[in-house]
Write a protein that holds these residues in place. Structure first.
Motif, PDB file in Angstrom:
ATOM      1  N   SER A   1      -6.824  -7.974   8.558  1.00 12.90           N
ATOM      2  CA  SER A   1      -7.818  -7.030   8.026  1.00 12.90           C
ATOM      3  C   SER A   1      -9.053  -6.954   8.924  1.00 12.90           C
ATOM      4  CB  SER A   1      -8.212  -7.428   6.597  1.00 12.90           C
ATOM      5  OG  SER A   1      -8.524  -8.813   6.509  1.00 12.90           O
TER       6      SER A   1
ATOM      7  N   VAL B   1       0.935   4.926   1.246  1.00 12.05           N
ATOM      8  CA  VAL B   1       0.236   5.650   2.304  1.00 12.05           C
ATOM      9  C   VAL B   1       0.799   7.056   2.434  1.00 12.05           C
ATOM     10  CG1 VAL B   1      -0.302   5.676   4.777  1.00 12.05           C
ATOM     11  CG2 VAL B   1      -0.220   3.502   3.545  1.00 12.05           C
TER      12      VAL B   1
ATOM     13  N   HIS C   1      -3.886   8.168   4.895  1.00  9.93           N
ATOM     14  CA  HIS C   1      -4.774   7.559   3.916  1.00  9.93           C
ATOM     15  C   HIS C   1      -3.949   6.979   2.766  1.00  9.93           C
ATOM     16  CE1 HIS C   1      -8.986   8.377   4.970  1.00  9.93           C
ATOM     17  NE2 HIS C   1      -8.548   9.488   5.555  1.00  9.93           N
ATOM     18  N   LEU C   2      -4.551   6.061   2.020  1.00  8.85           N
ATOM     19  CA  LEU C   2      -3.957   5.612   0.773  1.00  8.85           C
ATOM     20  C   LEU C   2      -3.907   6.768  -0.216  1.00  8.85           C
ATOM     21  CD1 LEU C   2      -5.730   2.159   0.339  1.00  8.85           C
ATOM     22  CD2 LEU C   2      -3.352   2.537   0.976  1.00  8.85           C
TER      23      LEU C   2
ATOM     24  N   GLU D   1       0.834  -1.203   0.000  1.00  9.55           N
ATOM     25  CA  GLU D   1       0.000   0.000   0.000  1.00  9.55           C
ATOM     26  C   GLU D   1       0.870   1.254   0.000  1.00  9.55           C
ATOM     27  OE1 GLU D   1      -3.126  -0.747   3.297  1.00  9.55           O
ATOM     28  OE2 GLU D   1      -1.718  -2.432   3.335  1.00  9.55           O
TER      29      GLU D   1
ATOM     30  N   VAL E   1      -2.168   2.545  11.436  1.00  6.76           N
ATOM     31  CA  VAL E   1      -1.331   2.787  10.253  1.00  6.76           C
ATOM     32  C   VAL E   1       0.107   3.017  10.673  1.00  6.76           C
ATOM     33  CG1 VAL E   1      -0.918   4.321   8.293  1.00  6.76           C
ATOM     34  CG2 VAL E   1      -3.253   3.679   8.909  1.00  6.76           C
TER      35      VAL E   1
ATOM     36  N   SER F   1      -9.210   3.907   4.785  1.00  5.42           N
ATOM     37  CA  SER F   1      -9.403   4.487   3.450  1.00  5.42           C
ATOM     38  C   SER F   1     -10.594   3.842   2.743  1.00  5.42           C
ATOM     39  CB  SER F   1      -8.146   4.320   2.592  1.00  5.42           C
ATOM     40  OG  SER F   1      -7.183   5.305   2.909  1.00  5.42           O
TER      41      SER F   1
ATOM     42  N   HIS G   1      -6.704  -1.549   4.258  1.00  2.00           N
ATOM     43  CA  HIS G   1      -6.319  -0.319   4.953  1.00  2.00           C
ATOM     44  C   HIS G   1      -7.370  -0.050   6.018  1.00  2.00           C
ATOM     45  CE1 HIS G   1      -5.754   3.960   5.766  1.00  2.00           C
ATOM     46  NE2 HIS G   1      -4.528   3.820   5.278  1.00  2.00           N
TER      47      HIS G   1
END
Length: 382
Positions: free
Chosen positions: A170, A22, A28-29, A20, A366, A105, A102
């Motif tokens: 997740s 970030v 955020h992505l 990802e 994150v 996001s 994520h």
């Protein structure tokens, strides 16, 4: 339908790691894959840069290894690509991390990569494809013969809960705690050609089934069959796709070693004339759900009569059983890292701890994932 199988050296290894991008300010992505991949080609050359590629969303880069002979070699291969990617991302205020989803996001804010293949996927699958803001790790293990591919795929289905519980990462989706250890596995299996593989007893049955799917218009090519475990004819491998995204190289090494040792042992058993056991589908389906729901706290079904055992115990016994194979393959240290995951908790548990300590602030999750990626090992809860 004849599907050539390009045989591979037994137990050769390949790994795919979906990363990802970030934003280091908002967490955020953020899009940036195209620019980073272009710069990577200028930095390391075309051949090396080919080990990093686009994925469905512009906020994702997939890193792939070459054909490796051992787990340590594969991990070094991944590091050799990730290190320059990390530098290029940081110049743009981006960090690299990996998790099944994520934490907050929203897929509706992310741009889909400009590519005919992805355009066709979205046109066909619509909402099912547009919400695939999910990330995984795929492990390929080589087999020499198509005659071995389907028996090994079928036998590996017994270990789906083991791999999913170890990798579950997740628990959050669009800012909400889902109550699941792995929401990614449930999101992905909504695609009509994803999820559990069909129990096909040999290569001829696989070829016939693929022909049916192509003739009926269900798929255009066999690349569109995204089973949790599948044969990959072009690579001559069995590919395990069940794992959630793994945040650290240590965890990737652990699941790769587990996969390589299992396939190697099954390959040897077939050479000796053994018939590999294939579990009942209802057991596999139930155990996948239990691992997705509870992670390493799951109790899984271990016989046809409904008997259950903790998946932790099953994993511990399996690692001990495979240790002689791991020593021969040169991945005993990496296989031993499975015990570290059992002790520290899978990523979903570490994420939940980080959120709880931050009073529910998911930016702390994150930050933990970014730190783990940079360190190459889990942040031990203290």
């Amino acid at each position: 339908m004849h599907i050539p199988f390009v045989s591979s050296p037994s137990s050769s290894l390949g790994i795919e790691w979906e990363l990802e991008l970030v934003d280091l300010q908002s967490r955020h992505l953020r899009c940036g894959a195209t620019e980073i991949l272009e710069d990577l080609r200028g930095k390391v050359g075309e051949e090396a840069a080919a080990k990093a590629k686009h994925e469905l969303f512009e906020s994702t880069i997939e890193v792939i290894t070459g054909v490796c002979g051992s787990v340590p070699e594969a991990l070094a291969d991944l590091s050799g690509t990730v290190d320059p990617l990390r530098d290029l991302a940081e110049r743009r205020g981006l960090g690299l991390m990996c998790s099944g989803t994520h934490p907050f996001s929203d897929y509706t804010t992310q741009r889909i990569t400009t590519d005919d293949r992805y355009s066709r996927l979205v046109a066909q699958m619509q909402w099912l494809a547009r919400r695939l803001l999910i990330f995984g790790v795929h492990v390929h293990v080589g087999v020499r013969s198509p005659a071995k591919a389907m028996p090994i795929v079928n036998a590996l289905m017994s270990y789906i809960p083991h791999f999913l519980a170890l990798s579950a990462s997740s628990p959050y989706w669009k800012g909400t705690h889902t109550g699941l250890a792995s929401s990614r596995s449930q999101i992905f299996e909504s695609l009509p050609t994803a999820g559990l593989p069909y129990p096909l007893h040999d290569w001829a049955a696989f070829e016939q089934f693929m022909e049916t799917l192509v003739t009926s218009g269900t798929i255009e090519t066999i690349r569109e069959v995204w089973w949790d475990i599948r044969p990959h004819p072009n690579f001559g491998t069995v590919e395990l796709r069940i794992c959630d995204g793994l945040p650290t190289l240590m965890e990737i090494g652990a699941v790769a070693a587990l996969a390589q040792c299992l396939v190697d042992r099954m390959n040897t058993q077939l050479d000796r004339g053994y018939t590999l056991p294939a579990p009942h589908r209802w057991v596999v389906q139930e155990n996948k759900w239990r691992a997705a729901r509870y992670g390493l706290d799951a109790e899984i079904v271990v016989d046809d009569h409904g008997g259950v055992r903790p998946v932790r115990t099953e994993i511990e016994d399996l690692v001990d059983d495979l240790l002689p194979v791991a020593r021969r393959l040169g991945c005993a240290e990496e296989l031993g890292s499975v015990h570290r995951i059992l002790a520290d908790g899978a990523s979903h548990a570490r994420q939940e701890t980080a959120a709880r300590r931050a009073g529910g602030d998911l930016t702390a999750v994150v930050d933990t994932l970014l730190a783990e990626m940079n360190m190459g090992r889990p942040v031990t809860p203290g």
